[in-house]
Each structure stands twice: as C-alpha cells, then as structure tokens.
Design a protein around this motif. Sequence first.
Motif, PDB file in Angstrom:
ATOM      1  N   HIS A  83       6.856  14.738  43.478  1.00 18.67           N
ATOM      2  CA  HIS A  83       6.141  15.632  43.250  1.00 18.67           C
ATOM      3  C   HIS A  83       5.492  16.718  43.466  1.00 18.67           C
ATOM      4  CE1 HIS A  83       1.125  15.775  43.485  1.00 18.67           C
ATOM      5  NE2 HIS A  83       1.581  16.108  42.520  1.00 18.67           N
ATOM      6  N   GLN A  84       5.766  17.950  42.423  1.00 17.26           N
ATOM      7  CA  GLN A  84       6.290  18.867  43.165  1.00 17.26           C
ATOM      8  C   GLN A  84       6.565  19.998  41.588  1.00 17.26           C
ATOM      9  OE1 GLN A  84       9.912  18.220  45.244  1.00 17.26           O
ATOM     10  NE2 GLN A  84       9.889  20.800  45.096  1.00 17.26           N
ATOM     11  N   ASP A  85       6.359  21.219  41.959  1.00 14.77           N
ATOM     12  CA  ASP A  85       6.527  22.263  40.716  1.00 14.77           C
ATOM     13  C   ASP A  85       8.144  22.064  40.560  1.00 14.77           C
ATOM     14  OD1 ASP A  85       7.012  24.380  38.906  1.00 14.77           O
ATOM     15  OD2 ASP A  85       5.038  25.601  39.813  1.00 14.77           O
ATOM     16  N   ALA A  86       8.559  22.049  39.632  1.00 15.87           N
ATOM     17  CA  ALA A  86      10.262  22.183  39.363  1.00 15.87           C
ATOM     18  C   ALA A  86      10.680  23.955  39.796  1.00 15.87           C
ATOM     19  CB  ALA A  86      10.341  22.246  37.530  1.00 15.87           C
ATOM     20  N   LEU A  87       9.436  24.614  39.708  1.00 15.87           N
ATOM     21  CA  LEU A  87       9.421  26.220  40.003  1.00 15.87           C
ATOM     22  C   LEU A  87       9.814  26.019  41.684  1.00 15.87           C
ATOM     23  CD1 LEU A  87       7.804  28.674  38.330  1.00 15.87           C
ATOM     24  CD2 LEU A  87      10.039  28.742  38.434  1.00 15.87           C
ATOM     25  N   ALA A  88       9.960  25.065  42.681  1.00 19.02           N
ATOM     26  CA  ALA A  88      10.238  24.456  44.030  1.00 19.02           C
ATOM     27  C   ALA A  88      11.120  23.911  44.120  1.00 19.02           C
ATOM     28  CB  ALA A  88       8.196  24.758  44.656  1.00 19.02           C
ATOM     29  N   PHE A  89      11.228  23.232  43.035  1.00 12.36           N
ATOM     30  CA  PHE A  89      12.261  22.225  43.588  1.00 12.36           C
ATOM     31  C   PHE A  89      13.731  22.607  44.862  1.00 12.36           C
ATOM     32  CE2 PHE A  89      15.614  18.964  42.695  1.00 12.36           C
ATOM     33  CZ  PHE A  89      15.951  18.629  42.953  1.00 12.36           C
ATOM     34  N   ASP A  90      14.302  22.546  45.336  1.00 15.03           N
ATOM     35  CA  ASP A  90      15.556  22.498  46.078  1.00 15.03           C
ATOM     36  C   ASP A  90      16.725  21.803  44.856  1.00 15.03           C
ATOM     37  OD1 ASP A  90      17.338  23.391  47.727  1.00 15.03           O
ATOM     38  OD2 ASP A  90      16.447  23.591  49.275  1.00 15.03           O
ATOM     39  N   TYR A  91      17.572  22.580  43.940  1.00 15.78           N
ATOM     40  CA  TYR A  91      18.783  22.275  43.782  1.00 15.78           C
ATOM     41  C   TYR A  91      19.660  22.200  44.345  1.00 15.78           C
ATOM     42  CZ  TYR A  91      14.776  22.661  39.539  1.00 15.78           C
ATOM     43  OH  TYR A  91      13.844  22.358  38.338  1.00 15.78           O
ATOM     44  N   ILE A  92      19.361  23.254  44.693  1.00 13.39           N
ATOM     45  CA  ILE A  92      21.332  23.319  45.866  1.00 13.39           C
ATOM     46  C   ILE A  92      21.029  22.369  46.852  1.00 13.39           C
ATOM     47  CG2 ILE A  92      22.248  25.198  47.143  1.00 13.39           C
ATOM     48  CD1 ILE A  92      21.247  27.190  45.845  1.00 13.39           C
ATOM     49  N   LYS A  93      19.735  22.354  47.541  1.00 12.56           N
ATOM     50  CA  LYS A  93      19.970  21.161  48.187  1.00 12.56           C
ATOM     51  C   LYS A  93      20.641  19.600  47.762  1.00 12.56           C
ATOM     52  CE  LYS A  93      16.646  18.997  51.770  1.00 12.56           C
ATOM     53  NZ  LYS A  93      16.249  18.787  52.517  1.00 12.56           N
ATOM     54  N   LEU A  94      20.051  19.632  47.029  1.00 17.57           N
ATOM     55  CA  LEU A  94      20.384  17.767  45.429  1.00 17.57           C
ATOM     56  C   LEU A  94      21.735  18.084  45.415  1.00 17.57           C
ATOM     57  CD1 LEU A  94      20.034  15.225  44.093  1.00 17.57           C
ATOM     58  CD2 LEU A  94      18.898  17.352  42.788  1.00 17.57           C
ATOM     59  N   PHE A  95      22.792  19.287  45.163  1.00 13.31           N
ATOM     60  CA  PHE A  95      24.043  19.601  44.737  1.00 13.31           C
ATOM     61  C   PHE A  95      24.895  19.007  46.677  1.00 13.31           C
ATOM     62  CE2 PHE A  95      27.396  22.823  45.218  1.00 13.31           C
ATOM     63  CZ  PHE A  95      28.954  22.088  44.291  1.00 13.31           C
ATOM     64  N   ASN A  96      24.573  19.417  46.942  1.00 15.04           N
ATOM     65  CA  ASN A  96      24.903  19.719  48.328  1.00 15.04           C
ATOM     66  C   ASN A  96      25.486  18.223  49.130  1.00 15.04           C
ATOM     67  OD1 ASN A  96      26.022  22.515  48.305  1.00 15.04           O
ATOM     68  ND2 ASN A  96      24.004  22.911  49.711  1.00 15.04           N
ATOM     69  N   LYS A  97      24.296  17.509  48.438  1.00 13.56           N
ATOM     70  CA  LYS A  97      24.088  16.786  48.921  1.00 13.56           C
ATOM     71  C   LYS A  97      24.793  15.424  48.379  1.00 13.56           C
ATOM     72  CE  LYS A  97      20.687  12.602  49.481  1.00 13.56           C
ATOM     73  NZ  LYS A  97      19.116  11.937  49.701  1.00 13.56           N
ATOM     74  N   LYS A  98      24.839  15.744  46.761  1.00 14.09           N
ATOM     75  CA  LYS A  98      25.696  14.787  45.713  1.00 14.09           C
ATOM     76  C   LYS A  98      26.874  15.158  45.673  1.00 14.09           C
ATOM     77  CE  LYS A  98      21.934  12.525  45.327  1.00 14.09           C
ATOM     78  NZ  LYS A  98      21.435  10.446  44.846  1.00 14.09           N
ATOM     79  N   ASN A  99      27.696  16.337  45.885  1.00 11.75           N
ATOM     80  CA  ASN A  99      28.545  16.960  45.862  1.00 11.75           C
ATOM     81  C   ASN A  99      29.058  17.330  44.010  1.00 11.75           C
ATOM     82  OD1 ASN A  99      30.629  19.271  46.679  1.00 11.75           O
ATOM     83  ND2 ASN A  99      31.873  16.741  47.093  1.00 11.75           N
ATOM     84  N   LYS A 100      28.213  17.293  43.379  1.00 14.75           N
ATOM     85  CA  LYS A 100      27.725  17.202  42.162  1.00 14.75           C
ATOM     86  C   LYS A 100      27.428  17.528  41.360  1.00 14.75           C
ATOM     87  CE  LYS A 100      29.971  12.497  41.084  1.00 14.75           C
ATOM     88  NZ  LYS A 100      29.414  11.027  40.854  1.00 14.75           N
ATOM     89  N   LEU A 101      27.868  18.301  39.909  1.00  9.44           N
ATOM     90  CA  LEU A 101      27.649  19.595  39.541  1.00  9.44           C
ATOM     91  C   LEU A 101      25.640  18.611  38.867  1.00  9.44           C
ATOM     92  CD1 LEU A 101      29.948  21.517  36.977  1.00  9.44           C
ATOM     93  CD2 LEU A 101      28.689  22.494  39.311  1.00  9.44           C
ATOM     94  N   VAL A 102      24.734  19.681  38.033  1.00 10.70           N
ATOM     95  CA  VAL A 102      23.169  19.266  38.166  1.00 10.70           C
ATOM     96  C   VAL A 102      23.047  19.072  36.512  1.00 10.70           C
ATOM     97  CG1 VAL A 102      21.135  18.785  38.714  1.00 10.70           C
ATOM     98  CG2 VAL A 102      22.824  19.391  40.035  1.00 10.70           C
ATOM     99  N   ARG A 103      22.877  18.371  35.695  1.00  6.87           N
ATOM    100  CA  ARG A 103      22.325  17.855  34.194  1.00  6.87           C
ATOM    101  C   ARG A 103      21.198  18.172  34.914  1.00  6.87           C
ATOM    102  NH1 ARG A 103      24.620  14.294  30.104  1.00  6.87           N
ATOM    103  NH2 ARG A 103      24.511  16.060  29.169  1.00  6.87           N
TER     104      ARG A 103
END
Length: 271
Positions: A83-103
Amino acid sequence: MKKHIPIKKFSQNFLVDLSVIKKIIKFINPQLNEILVEIGPGLAAITRPICDLIDHLIVIEIDKILLDRLKQFSFYSKLTVYHQDALAFDYIKLFNKKNKLVRIFGNLPYHVSTSLILHLFKRINIIKDMNFMLQKEVAERLIATPGSKLYGRLSIISQYYCNIKVLLHVSSKCFKPVPKVESIFLNLTPYTDYFPYFTYNVNVLSYITNLAFQKRRKILRHSLGKIFSEKVFIKLNINPKLRPENISILQYCQLSNYMIENNIHQEHVCI
C-alpha cells in the motif's frame, strides 16, 4: 461486492472490456517463476487472469479501499501487497531479494505516468520489461520521431533506454468511467545486447535535451548556444539553425559525448 466510486485525485479509469483484457494478458504472457509487479491493480481486471496463470504476483496500490477489495478475491493468497505510491516502491530491494529481473505492468494514471516511467529508467538494469496502458498522448510522445511535434525529451530518453512497441490501441469506451481520451498499450524492453545509442553519461544527455526543449521554438544556436559554439555544431555535422525537434537521438548523444570529452561545464541534472 459494493461498487467502487473512482477517486478523482488518483485519475482512476478502470479497464472493463473483456476482449481487450484477454489481449493484454496474451501480450504480457506471464510465466511461472517470473517476478511480476503490477502497478495499480484497481478492480483486478488484469490481476485476476494473471493470477490464473502464475503462483505469485506483487501489486502496488495507493488506494486503501481498492486494496481492501482485493482481500475478497480467492486469488488474494497469491498476492504480495504494498500500500504505497509506485514512485516510492523499492524496486532494487526487490531485485536483490529475488535475484531476478523484474517485469512491471499496469494501467498507469495520466498524472503520474511520465514521472513514473522516468523514475523506472533509473532502475533499468533490474528490469526485464514493462507493459503499460497509457493515455494516447503520453504513448505517442514515447515513440515520437524527429520532426514530430510530440518528439521531445521523453521520446529521446525513452528510446535511448528501450525498444518500444505499440501493442494495442484501446478505445475510451473500454474503461469506466469513460475517459476523454483514447489509450495505447505498449511494451518497453530495455536494450541488453544491442544498444543503438551511446553516451558516456545519460545525465548529460538529459541536461542537454532538457535545455533544448525548454526553448523548443528556438534554433539550436540559441537554445544550446551557452554550451556549444556554431563551429562545434558544424564540426558534428549538426545544423545549428534547426530546432530541437529536428535533431536525432544519435545527434543528441554526439553533443552529450562532445560535452564530456571536452570537459564542458554543466549543471548536475538527473532524469
């Protein structure tokens, strides 16, 4: 389920046309084990059929009421909800956690689409692709070519980073409430093996294009005159009497690289 009243400040127009939804799902072509992020699931028009095909989906929604509605669906257990603004979401943290490129995909509201796309370009190295529903004008600015009135800084930066394909033209009648404009669903795939353009520093490219298009009716000799002399334009085979919309992305990259190679001072500007 209680009818949702669209919130004007979030520019909510919900996709309701089933044939369009089916086409979009086919274009996205979600696969198991991919890291998929939906920006703005809304009334779950795309969320639901996506969840029929995969085991896990990340959704980002700023509207708490819509997130509460998602809890009523049977596929909710497949979701990781933010529940947040997409501009504030941490996409890099997600990538580091999953170690996969994000779609990333979604039906983007007009008031945030441009800033969000530019924001995601800063994280381009962790993105596999992006599939967005955009208002027609924004989409046309993304794909505009030199000589077009819509060609500008957004066109240049977007095409520098991504191969962009128009996938579907969508009528305003496919949404509720019905917006005043048409929409386009398109794909942005970051370049990985073949890069058609090169600059040493994209911030310099951004600076030059920003400066040029602030005064788009002026010729380059005037709009960029404080950086480049007429001799420099001629040396780079760029006509200084042309307006900014007549200069190709390759030529803007040439100007950017000349600026860096010759240590020409510039303000620090980020995209």
